[in-house]
Motif scaffolding. Structure first.
Motif, PDB file in Angstrom:
ATOM      1  N   GLY A  95       0.812  -1.207   0.000  1.00  0.00           N
ATOM      2  CA  GLY A  95       0.000   0.000   0.000  1.00  0.00           C
ATOM      3  C   GLY A  95       0.844   1.256   0.000  1.00  0.00           C
ATOM      4  O   GLY A  95       0.521   2.243  -0.675  1.00  0.00           O
ATOM      5  N   ASN A  96       1.946   1.250   0.741  1.00  0.00           N
ATOM      6  CA  ASN A  96       2.840   2.411   0.761  1.00  0.00           C
ATOM      7  C   ASN A  96       3.511   2.627  -0.598  1.00  0.00           C
ATOM      8  O   ASN A  96       3.679   3.768  -1.037  1.00  0.00           O
ATOM      9  N   ILE A  97       3.904   1.539  -1.255  1.00  0.00           N
ATOM     10  CA  ILE A  97       4.515   1.678  -2.578  1.00  0.00           C
ATOM     11  C   ILE A  97       3.517   2.295  -3.554  1.00  0.00           C
ATOM     12  O   ILE A  97       3.838   3.249  -4.279  1.00  0.00           O
ATOM     13  N   GLY A  98       2.298   1.761  -3.571  1.00  0.00           N
ATOM     14  CA  GLY A  98       1.291   2.287  -4.484  1.00  0.00           C
ATOM     15  C   GLY A  98       0.948   3.735  -4.210  1.00  0.00           C
ATOM     16  O   GLY A  98       0.798   4.547  -5.138  1.00  0.00           O
ATOM     17  N   THR A  99       0.837   4.091  -2.927  1.00  0.00           N
ATOM     18  CA  THR A  99       0.535   5.477  -2.557  1.00  0.00           C
ATOM     19  C   THR A  99       1.665   6.414  -2.964  1.00  0.00           C
ATOM     20  O   THR A  99       1.425   7.521  -3.471  1.00  0.00           O
ATOM     21  N   LEU A 100       2.914   5.994  -2.753  1.00  0.00           N
ATOM     22  CA  LEU A 100       4.044   6.827  -3.144  1.00  0.00           C
ATOM     23  C   LEU A 100       4.068   7.022  -4.664  1.00  0.00           C
ATOM     24  O   LEU A 100       4.321   8.132  -5.157  1.00  0.00           O
ATOM     25  N   ILE A 101       3.804   5.968  -5.429  1.00  0.00           N
ATOM     26  CA  ILE A 101       3.767   6.084  -6.891  1.00  0.00           C
ATOM     27  C   ILE A 101       2.677   7.072  -7.304  1.00  0.00           C
ATOM     28  O   ILE A 101       2.872   7.915  -8.188  1.00  0.00           O
ATOM     29  N   ARG A 102       1.532   6.977  -6.658  1.00  0.00           N
ATOM     30  CA  ARG A 102       0.421   7.891  -6.968  1.00  0.00           C
ATOM     31  C   ARG A 102       0.818   9.345  -6.693  1.00  0.00           C
ATOM     32  O   ARG A 102       0.551  10.248  -7.500  1.00  0.00           O
TER      33      ARG A 102
ATOM     34  N   THR B 108      -3.811   3.560  -8.091  1.00  0.00           N
ATOM     35  CA  THR B 108      -4.960   3.959  -8.917  1.00  0.00           C
ATOM     36  C   THR B 108      -4.554   4.224 -10.368  1.00  0.00           C
ATOM     37  O   THR B 108      -5.014   5.178 -10.994  1.00  0.00           O
ATOM     38  N   GLY B 109      -3.692   3.384 -10.888  1.00  0.00           N
ATOM     39  CA  GLY B 109      -3.307   3.474 -12.286  1.00  0.00           C
ATOM     40  C   GLY B 109      -2.043   4.259 -12.548  1.00  0.00           C
ATOM     41  O   GLY B 109      -1.491   4.203 -13.659  1.00  0.00           O
ATOM     42  N   SER B 110      -1.536   4.999 -11.561  1.00  0.00           N
ATOM     43  CA  SER B 110      -0.324   5.797 -11.779  1.00  0.00           C
ATOM     44  C   SER B 110       0.902   4.931 -12.053  1.00  0.00           C
ATOM     45  O   SER B 110       1.877   5.407 -12.641  1.00  0.00           O
ATOM     46  N   LEU B 111       0.870   3.665 -11.649  1.00  0.00           N
ATOM     47  CA  LEU B 111       1.956   2.742 -11.967  1.00  0.00           C
ATOM     48  C   LEU B 111       2.225   2.711 -13.470  1.00  0.00           C
ATOM     49  O   LEU B 111       3.363   2.505 -13.902  1.00  0.00           O
TER      50      LEU B 111
END
Length: 291
Positions: free
Chosen positions: A126-133, A162-165
Motif C-alpha cells: 500500500g505504501n509503494i502504491g501510494t508513493l507512486i500515486r 490507482t493506475g499511476s503505476l
C-alpha cells in the motif's frame, strides 16, 4: 475462448495475483479495476490477455477495449471473475494480463528538471502504491524501489496507485550501488543531480532545500529509515517540521509532503493535468484510503 472452471489457465491467473515468483517467471501480472486497465492501455503497456464477464451486458468502455486492444480474449464465468476481481462485494466486467517492463534505469527521463524518488526496502504494498500515486500527481519523472522490498506488481500496489503505476516509470534496483552508478553517469553527462534523503534528523527543512534542481529524493524503510549505504550517499538530509504529538510520518506520507514542496518550488500547475481523478466511463475515483 471460454473459461468456466478452475482449469490450468484459471490457475495461472490466480497465481499471478498471489505469487511473486510466478509473476516474475512469466513476465506478466494481472490488473484489476477500470482505471488501472484504462491507464495501461492509454500508456501503451503490453496487454497480453483480456478477461471479460460472460454473464453481464458490458459497458461501452469494456466493449471498446475488447474491440480495439490486440490481446487474447477470454470469456470467463461470473463466479471465476469474482474470485479474480479482488473485491468481496463486486464482480469486475474486465480484467487484464499485462507484460512486465524491463527494470532498466534508462526508462526514467533524465534532464535538468528531473525529480526521481527512491523508496528504500519498503515492506508495505500500500505504501509503494501510494508513493507512486503521489509521485505521478506532483510531477516526478520516475520511482525506483531498491533492495529487498514488497513487489511493485503486487495487486495491492496496483490498486493503491490507482493506475499511476502505468503513467510513469517505476524501476526495481537490487542495491544502492546500481542507482548510484546511474547517478554518476548522469553527472558525467552534465546533469548535476543532487541526492537528498528525507530524515527526521535532517539539517534543513525540506522548504529550505532547492528542490528545483535535478533531484534524487530518498525515502527510507517504514521502520528503519534509510540504510547506512543510502545515508552516506546523500548530499543533504532534509526534515519535515512537525508540531504535533506524532514522532514521525508514514513513509508514503513523508514522500508526498516533500513532493508537494518540490511542486510548489517549481511552480507546477497541477489543475487539469489529467482532468481530475475520474476513470473512464464516468467511474469515480473512490479510493481515498491511501494504503
Amino acid at each position: 475462448m471460454r473459461v468456466s472452471g478452475r482449469n490450468a489457465r484459471f490457475q495461472q491467473w490466480e497465481a499471478l495475483l498471489r505469487n511473486r515468483t510466478k509473476r516474475q517467471r512469466r513476465g506478466e501480472f494481472l490488473v484489476q479495476g477500470v482505471r488501472p486497465i484504462a491507464m495501461a492501455i492509454e500508456h501503451g503497456w503490453q496487454i497480453r490477455e483480456l478477461l471479460y464477464d460472460t454473464d453481464v451486458q458490458l459497458s461501452g468502455w469494456a466493449r471498446e477495449a475488447l474491440d480495439t486492444v490486440r490481446a487474447e480474449k477470454f470469456a470467463v464465468s461470473r463466479e471465476l471473475m469474482h474470485e479474480l476481481g479482488g473485491k468481496a462485494d463486486a464482480v469486475p466486467e474486465l480484467l487484464a494480463v499485462v507484460g512486465l517492463p524491463e527494470d532498466d534505469l534508462r526508462r526514467i527521463p533524465a534532464g535538468p528538471t528531473m525529480l526521481t524518488v527512491v523508496f528504500d526496502r519498503p515492506t508495505s504494498p500500500g505504501n509503494i502504491g501510494t508513493l507512486i500515486r503521489s509521485a505521478d500527481a506532483f510531477g516526478a519523472s520516475g520511482v525506483i524501489v531498491t533492495g529487498h522490498a514488497a513487489d511493485v506488481y503486487d495487486p495491492k500496489v496496483v490498486r493503491a496507485s490507482t493506475g499511476s503505476l502505468f503513467a510513469l516509470p517505476v524501476v526495481r534496483a537490487p542495491s544502492p550501488q546500481a542507482v548510484l552508478s546511474w547517478v554518476a553517469d548522469l553527472r558525467a553527462n552534465g546533469i548535476g543531480i543532487g541526492v537528498v534523503g528525507a530524515d527526521e534528523h535532517g539539517a534543513l527543512d525540506a522548504a529550505e532545500y532547492a528542490l528545483t534542481q535535478p533531484t534524487l529524493l530518498l525515502i527510507g524503510n517504514e521502520t528503519t529509515g534509510l540504510s547506512v549505504g543510502w545515508r552516506e550517499s546523500c548530499d543533504q538530509l532534509v526534515r519535515i517540521p512537525m508540531s504535533g504529538a506524532a514522532s514521525s510520518l508514514n513513509a508514503a506520507a513523508a514522500a508526498t509532503v516533500v513532493l508537494y514542496e518540490s511542486a510548489r518550488q517549481r511552480g507546477s500547475s497541477l489543475a487539469g493535468r489529467r482532468g481530475g481523478g475520474g476513470g473512464p466511463a464516468g467511474e469515480p475515483d473512490t479510493d481515498r484510503r491511501g494504503q
